[in-house]
Design a protein around this motif. Structure first.
Motif, mmCIF file in Angstrom:
data_model
loop_
_atom_site.group_PDB
_atom_site.id
_atom_site.type_symbol
_atom_site.label_atom_id
_atom_site.label_comp_id
_atom_site.label_asym_id
_atom_site.label_seq_id
_atom_site.Cartn_x
_atom_site.Cartn_y
_atom_site.Cartn_z
ATOM 1 N N LEU A 40 42.571 53.674 21.214
ATOM 2 C CA LEU A 40 41.426 52.903 20.745
ATOM 3 C C LEU A 40 40.201 53.798 20.669
ATOM 4 O O LEU A 40 39.486 53.805 19.670
ATOM 5 C CB LEU A 40 41.155 51.722 21.680
ATOM 6 C CG LEU A 40 39.869 50.947 21.378
ATOM 7 C CD1 LEU A 40 39.945 50.272 20.023
ATOM 8 C CD2 LEU A 40 39.575 49.952 22.479
ATOM 9 N N CYS A 41 39.974 54.588 21.709
ATOM 10 C CA CYS A 41 38.817 55.494 21.714
ATOM 11 C C CYS A 41 38.865 56.434 20.519
ATOM 12 O O CYS A 41 37.865 56.641 19.836
ATOM 13 C CB CYS A 41 38.784 56.306 23.006
ATOM 14 S SG CYS A 41 38.415 55.327 24.471
ATOM 15 N N ASN A 42 40.020 56.997 20.271
ATOM 16 C CA ASN A 42 40.165 57.946 19.173
ATOM 17 C C ASN A 42 39.967 57.259 17.822
ATOM 18 O O ASN A 42 39.335 57.812 16.928
ATOM 19 C CB ASN A 42 41.535 58.613 19.243
ATOM 20 C CG ASN A 42 41.542 59.943 18.549
ATOM 21 O OD1 ASN A 42 40.565 60.657 18.550
ATOM 22 N ND2 ASN A 42 42.661 60.271 17.946
ATOM 23 N N ALA A 43 40.477 56.049 17.689
ATOM 24 C CA ALA A 43 40.350 55.320 16.428
ATOM 25 C C ALA A 43 38.909 54.910 16.162
ATOM 26 O O ALA A 43 38.464 54.880 15.014
ATOM 27 C CB ALA A 43 41.250 54.084 16.445
ATOM 28 N N VAL A 69 41.179 49.804 35.169
ATOM 29 C CA VAL A 69 41.725 50.228 33.876
ATOM 30 C C VAL A 69 40.658 50.971 33.077
ATOM 31 O O VAL A 69 40.914 52.024 32.495
ATOM 32 C CB VAL A 69 42.283 49.027 33.079
ATOM 33 C CG1 VAL A 69 42.567 49.390 31.637
ATOM 34 C CG2 VAL A 69 43.543 48.486 33.743
ATOM 35 N N LEU A 70 39.452 50.428 33.051
ATOM 36 C CA LEU A 70 38.361 51.075 32.320
ATOM 37 C C LEU A 70 37.995 52.427 32.925
ATOM 38 O O LEU A 70 37.771 53.394 32.200
ATOM 39 C CB LEU A 70 37.132 50.171 32.275
ATOM 40 C CG LEU A 70 37.229 48.993 31.318
ATOM 41 C CD1 LEU A 70 36.055 48.050 31.514
ATOM 42 C CD2 LEU A 70 37.309 49.464 29.884
ATOM 43 N N GLN A 71 37.939 52.513 34.243
ATOM 44 C CA GLN A 71 37.620 53.785 34.900
ATOM 45 C C GLN A 71 38.683 54.840 34.595
ATOM 46 O O GLN A 71 38.358 55.987 34.286
ATOM 47 C CB GLN A 71 37.501 53.602 36.422
ATOM 48 C CG GLN A 71 36.246 52.899 36.863
ATOM 49 C CD GLN A 71 35.002 53.753 36.681
ATOM 50 O OE1 GLN A 71 35.027 54.966 36.571
ATOM 51 N NE2 GLN A 71 33.853 53.086 36.668
ATOM 52 N N ASN A 72 39.957 54.451 34.669
ATOM 53 C CA ASN A 72 41.045 55.390 34.366
ATOM 54 C C ASN A 72 40.989 55.836 32.908
ATOM 55 O O ASN A 72 41.177 57.020 32.605
ATOM 56 C CB ASN A 72 42.402 54.773 34.681
ATOM 57 C CG ASN A 72 42.645 54.671 36.170
ATOM 58 O OD1 ASN A 72 42.035 55.364 36.963
ATOM 59 N ND2 ASN A 72 43.539 53.781 36.552
ATOM 60 N N ALA A 73 40.740 54.891 32.005
ATOM 61 C CA ALA A 73 40.639 55.242 30.584
ATOM 62 C C ALA A 73 39.456 56.181 30.356
ATOM 63 O O ALA A 73 39.564 57.149 29.601
ATOM 64 C CB ALA A 73 40.487 53.983 29.733
ATOM 65 N N ALA A 74 38.339 55.893 31.016
ATOM 66 C CA ALA A 74 37.154 56.743 30.847
ATOM 67 C C ALA A 74 37.422 58.161 31.342
ATOM 68 O O ALA A 74 37.059 59.132 30.674
ATOM 69 C CB ALA A 74 35.961 56.137 31.586
ATOM 70 N N GLU A 102 30.412 62.768 35.906
ATOM 71 C CA GLU A 102 30.140 62.626 37.337
ATOM 72 C C GLU A 102 29.157 61.490 37.596
ATOM 73 O O GLU A 102 29.222 60.813 38.608
ATOM 74 C CB GLU A 102 29.567 63.922 37.901
ATOM 75 C CG GLU A 102 30.558 65.047 37.987
ATOM 76 C CD GLU A 102 29.924 66.338 38.498
ATOM 77 O OE1 GLU A 102 28.699 66.356 38.768
ATOM 78 O OE2 GLU A 102 30.665 67.325 38.621
ATOM 79 N N ILE A 103 28.255 61.277 36.661
ATOM 80 C CA ILE A 103 27.203 60.268 36.826
ATOM 81 C C ILE A 103 27.673 58.892 36.341
ATOM 82 O O ILE A 103 27.518 57.891 37.029
ATOM 83 C CB ILE A 103 25.934 60.692 36.058
ATOM 84 C CG1 ILE A 103 25.405 62.005 36.644
ATOM 85 C CG2 ILE A 103 24.871 59.607 36.094
ATOM 86 C CD1 ILE A 103 24.365 62.681 35.787
ATOM 87 N N SER A 104 28.245 58.854 35.146
ATOM 88 C CA SER A 104 28.604 57.567 34.534
ATOM 89 C C SER A 104 29.748 57.739 33.533
ATOM 90 O O SER A 104 29.510 57.801 32.328
ATOM 91 C CB SER A 104 27.380 56.985 33.835
ATOM 92 O OG SER A 104 27.706 55.788 33.183
ATOM 93 N N PRO A 105 30.996 57.809 34.005
ATOM 94 C CA PRO A 105 32.114 58.045 33.082
ATOM 95 C C PRO A 105 32.273 56.956 32.016
ATOM 96 O O PRO A 105 32.626 57.252 30.882
ATOM 97 C CB PRO A 105 33.341 58.113 33.988
ATOM 98 C CG PRO A 105 32.925 57.562 35.292
ATOM 99 C CD PRO A 105 31.442 57.697 35.385
ATOM 100 N N LEU A 109 32.742 56.435 27.025
ATOM 101 C CA LEU A 109 33.653 55.723 26.117
ATOM 102 C C LEU A 109 32.920 55.421 24.812
ATOM 103 O O LEU A 109 31.716 55.169 24.823
ATOM 104 C CB LEU A 109 34.140 54.430 26.765
ATOM 105 C CG LEU A 109 35.098 54.587 27.940
ATOM 106 C CD1 LEU A 109 35.323 53.251 28.634
ATOM 107 C CD2 LEU A 109 36.415 55.192 27.487
ATOM 108 N N PRO A 110 33.629 55.430 23.684
ATOM 109 C CA PRO A 110 32.948 55.223 22.398
ATOM 110 C C PRO A 110 32.647 53.759 22.077
ATOM 111 O O PRO A 110 32.420 53.405 20.940
ATOM 112 C CB PRO A 110 33.930 55.830 21.390
ATOM 113 C CG PRO A 110 35.254 55.658 22.021
ATOM 114 C CD PRO A 110 35.018 55.805 23.508
#
Length: 117
Positions: A40-43, A69-74, A102-105, A109-110
């Motif tokens: 999804l990020c790439n698309a 899930v969001l943290q792992n994806a980020a 480090e501050i806000s992964p 995300l796009p």
């Protein structure tokens, strides 16, 4: 209904078979449904912000994935983006990505993790 994402769907990635069937090539990033988030990020990357928000909202059907899930994806996205910058010799970009992670992964995300429609 399923959502099909193919971030590089173009005439150069289509092949017409002898029987007239058209097939898609270069589909290593093709995915169906709500996973994987990296695809999804790439698309979404080439779209403008409004379209990224719209498609992210549709992708998740207005239901936000868990924080884990969001943290792992980020973090996986950070590795992908920082790695691409490093390999291409853009060392300052790589360093900037890692510092921001480090501050806000989630900010890397796009799409907005609030999935506004």
């Amino acid at each position: 209904p399923s959502i099909v994402m193919h971030p590089d769907f173009s005439p150069s990635n289509l092949l017409k078979k002898k029987d007239g069937t058209i097939v898609s090539l270069d589909n290593e990033l093709l995915c169906l449904g709500a996973n994987p988030l990296l695809d999804l990020c790439n698309a979404l990357r080439p779209l403008n912000k409004n379209h990224r928000e719209l498609f992210a909202g549709l992708w998740f059907d207005q239901s936000r994935p868990s924080d884990a899930v969001l943290q792992n994806a980020a973090m996986a996205w950070v590795v992908r983006e920082a790695g691409a910058a490093f390999i291409s010799g853009r060392l300052q970009v790589c360093q900037d990505i890692l510092h921001k992670a480090e501050i806000s992964p989630l900010s890397l995300l796009p799409f907005d993790v609030k999935f506004r429609r």
